[in-house]
Motif scaffolding. Structure first.
Motif, PDB file in Angstrom:
ATOM      1  N   UNK A 131     -32.256-109.156  59.641  1.00 42.69           N
ATOM      2  CA  UNK A 131     -31.743-108.497  60.850  1.00 42.69           C
ATOM      3  C   UNK A 131     -30.576-107.577  60.496  1.00 42.69           C
ATOM      4  N   UNK A 132     -29.698-108.069  59.620  1.00 47.99           N
ATOM      5  CA  UNK A 132     -28.551-107.255  59.211  1.00 47.99           C
ATOM      6  C   UNK A 132     -29.007-106.027  58.425  1.00 47.99           C
ATOM      7  N   UNK A 133     -29.932-106.217  57.488  1.00 50.14           N
ATOM      8  CA  UNK A 133     -30.382-105.101  56.658  1.00 50.14           C
ATOM      9  C   UNK A 133     -30.991-103.984  57.522  1.00 50.14           C
ATOM     10  N   UNK A 134     -31.785-104.372  58.474  1.00 50.22           N
ATOM     11  CA  UNK A 134     -32.409-103.368  59.337  1.00 50.22           C
ATOM     12  C   UNK A 134     -31.347-102.605  60.134  1.00 50.22           C
ATOM     13  N   UNK A 135     -30.382-103.334  60.684  1.00 50.47           N
ATOM     14  CA  UNK A 135     -29.350-102.684  61.489  1.00 50.47           C
ATOM     15  C   UNK A 135     -28.415-101.818  60.671  1.00 50.47           C
ATOM     16  N   UNK A 136     -27.974-102.325  59.505  1.00 52.57           N
ATOM     17  CA  UNK A 136     -27.048-101.553  58.670  1.00 52.57           C
ATOM     18  C   UNK A 136     -27.715-100.304  58.120  1.00 52.57           C
ATOM     19  N   UNK A 137     -28.993-100.398  57.783  1.00 53.09           N
ATOM     20  CA  UNK A 137     -29.726 -99.219  57.290  1.00 53.09           C
ATOM     21  C   UNK A 137     -29.820 -98.152  58.377  1.00 53.09           C
ATOM     22  N   UNK A 138     -30.071 -98.569  59.599  1.00 52.16           N
ATOM     23  CA  UNK A 138     -30.146 -97.616  60.702  1.00 52.16           C
ATOM     24  C   UNK A 138     -28.808 -96.922  60.935  1.00 52.16           C
TER      25      UNK A 138
ATOM     26  N   UNK B  26     -25.125 -97.778  52.879  1.00 52.22           N
ATOM     27  CA  UNK B  26     -25.900 -97.894  51.639  1.00 52.22           C
ATOM     28  C   UNK B  26     -25.949 -99.350  51.202  1.00 52.22           C
ATOM     29  N   UNK B  27     -27.099 -99.969  51.312  1.00 48.48           N
ATOM     30  CA  UNK B  27     -27.279-101.367  50.935  1.00 48.48           C
ATOM     31  C   UNK B  27     -27.897-101.468  49.545  1.00 48.48           C
TER      32      UNK B  27
ATOM     33  N   UNK C 299     -24.623-106.763  49.920  1.00 50.50           N
ATOM     34  CA  UNK C 299     -23.523-105.836  49.638  1.00 50.50           C
ATOM     35  C   UNK C 299     -23.749-104.455  50.247  1.00 50.50           C
ATOM     36  N   UNK C 300     -22.666-103.865  50.742  1.00 53.98           N
ATOM     37  CA  UNK C 300     -22.654-102.485  51.209  1.00 53.98           C
ATOM     38  C   UNK C 300     -21.884-101.670  50.173  1.00 53.98           C
ATOM     39  N   UNK C 301     -22.558-100.816  49.449  1.00 53.60           N
ATOM     40  CA  UNK C 301     -21.932-100.056  48.376  1.00 53.60           C
ATOM     41  C   UNK C 301     -21.161 -98.880  48.959  1.00 53.60           C
ATOM     42  N   UNK C 302     -19.871 -98.794  48.623  1.00 50.92           N
ATOM     43  CA  UNK C 302     -19.017 -97.694  49.076  1.00 50.92           C
ATOM     44  C   UNK C 302     -18.576 -96.838  47.889  1.00 50.92           C
ATOM     45  N   UNK C 303     -18.176 -97.477  46.797  1.00 48.71           N
ATOM     46  CA  UNK C 303     -17.807 -96.753  45.581  1.00 48.71           C
ATOM     47  C   UNK C 303     -16.320 -96.723  45.329  1.00 48.71           C
ATOM     48  N   UNK C 304     -15.570 -96.075  46.197  1.00 52.51           N
ATOM     49  CA  UNK C 304     -14.131 -95.938  46.011  1.00 52.51           C
ATOM     50  C   UNK C 304     -13.402 -97.202  46.462  1.00 52.51           C
TER      51      UNK C 304
END
Length: 381
Positions: free
Chosen positions: A297-304, A308-309, A318-323
């Motif tokens: 459920x989280x993956x679908x919502x965060x992708x929308x 970047x998962x 994890x949600x990749x941000x980089x900095x």
């Protein structure tokens, strides 16, 4: 560089860490520094750290055995509770025997150093946990790292060596949430007469038809994976670690794993609590099923939402941000909205790969996930 200068540098780089004080027990809702937060940072995947049956077993264990174990296992610290838990863990994981360690870090250092030395070779995944990497380096064996989850690179490094070789990998990678390609690795180990060791800290209790972990998930036997390490403080909700394998492996570790021989045994009451949590893992598969549902459920919502998962099918998302500074800013923005999500930065992860590490528990509800997604939608980096 003196400590003051080093601390200033860490703050400038966005790498400074500070502890937050939790008031009360672990759970989905926690009070942190006087504020109520929804917790998406814990490794208590099955929600057992404060389960009434586990707490009761700890209390009863303390009444029977006291608080401290008094000594190392090989002196007078090995109780009937410890022994029973070892037998139950061996049965649970489908191994001949199991051996308790006080922490996962100590288990990994002790096992690797007991199995290999100067004349041998250790090959480790580049993203292995620090305890595995430190164990390989401290063993004084020839030490090589292969590209993350890259069986072809591992095969190249295995080929042509006359040394005895130990392959070491996480089962579920703690910061990425992905699984090691263990079937291919087991095949390579057999072909090159190497020994395969798997750290399943984040798979025990969570993966497999009966919760026995990543090896059960892949259907791998003791012969294919001779050395299994698992922790008790994540999916099982208590504290400590164990190693499971053959009769000879466990006897060797009892004799030569220094971090076992020279360490006070965990309290017997903790062993009793773990026995109670192990029963819950066996009898309540809905906890694992719910974890999968929440993660999806989280993956679908965060992708929308455009986040970047990483490619993870585990309870670690994890949600990749980089900095690093942006990652801290995102974590603090979530805190202001009542959600606790850890900001993971180097050296825990490689440079340029800072991320928010979202973890799920069977005690989370759908509204918690939806609330976190709403909070993420409000963040502007």
């Amino acid at each position: 560089m003196n400590p003051t200068e080093r601390l200033a540098q860490l703050k400038e780089q966005g790498l400074y860490r500070r502890r937050r004080v939790i008031e009360g027990a672990q759970g989905i809702e926690v009070w942190v520094d006087g504020e109520r937060l929804i917790n998406f940072s814990s490794n208590d995947y099955l929600g057992l750290a404060n389960h009434p049956a586990v707490v009761s077993a700890l209390k009863n264990g303390a009444e029977r055995y006291g608080v401290g174990s008094g000594s190392a296992h090989l002196i007078c610290g090995h109780s009937s509770a410890h022994h029973a838990l070892e037998e139950e863990l061996a049965d649970f994981t489908g191994r001949r025997r199991a051996l308790l360690f006080s922490t996962g870090y100590m288990a990994n250092i002790g096992v690797i150093s007991a199995l290999v030395g100067r004349s041998d070779k250790v090959l480790e995944d580049r993203l292995n946990h620090a305890s595995l990497l430190d164990g390989g380096l401290l063993s004084r064996a020839q030490f090589q790292r292969y590209r993350h989850a890259d069986s072809a690179d591992l095969e190249d490094k295995l080929s042509g060596s006359s040394r005895r070789q130990l392959i070491v990998t996480d089962g579920v990678f703690s910061m990425d949430g992905d699984l090691a390609p263990l079937p291919a690795m087991a095949k390579l180990a057999e072909e090159h007469q190497a020994t395969l060791m798997v750290d399943d800290a984040h798979g025990i209790g969570v993966l497999g038809d009966h919760g026995a972990g990543v090896l059960q998930h892949f259907g791998l036997s003791q012969q294919q994976v001779p050395v299994l390490m698992g922790t008790l403080g994540k999916g099982l909700g208590t504290f400590g670690a164990f190693v499971a394998g053959s009769e000879d492996l466990i006897e060797l570790l009892i004799q030569q794993a220094r971090s076992y021989v020279f360490t006070t045994a965990m309290p017997a009451a903790v062993a009793e609590a773990t026995r109670a949590s192990l029963k819950i893992v066996r009898t309540e598969p809905w906890r694992r099923e719910k974890l999968q549902m929440l993660s999806q459920r989280f993956r679908e919502g965060a992708s929308q939402l455009g986040w970047r998962l990483l490619d993870s099918a585990s309870a670690i998302q994890p949600i990749l941000i980089g900095d690093s500074r942006q990652t801290i800013a995102a974590s603090e923005a979530l805190l202001r909205q009542g959600y606790w999500v850890g900001a993971i930065r180097p050296p825990t992860v490689p440079q340029g790969q800072a991320r928010l590490r979202v973890t799920f528990s069977a005690n989370h509800q759908q509204q918690h996930v939806d609330g976190l997604l709403t909070a993420l939608a409000a963040i502007k980096l």
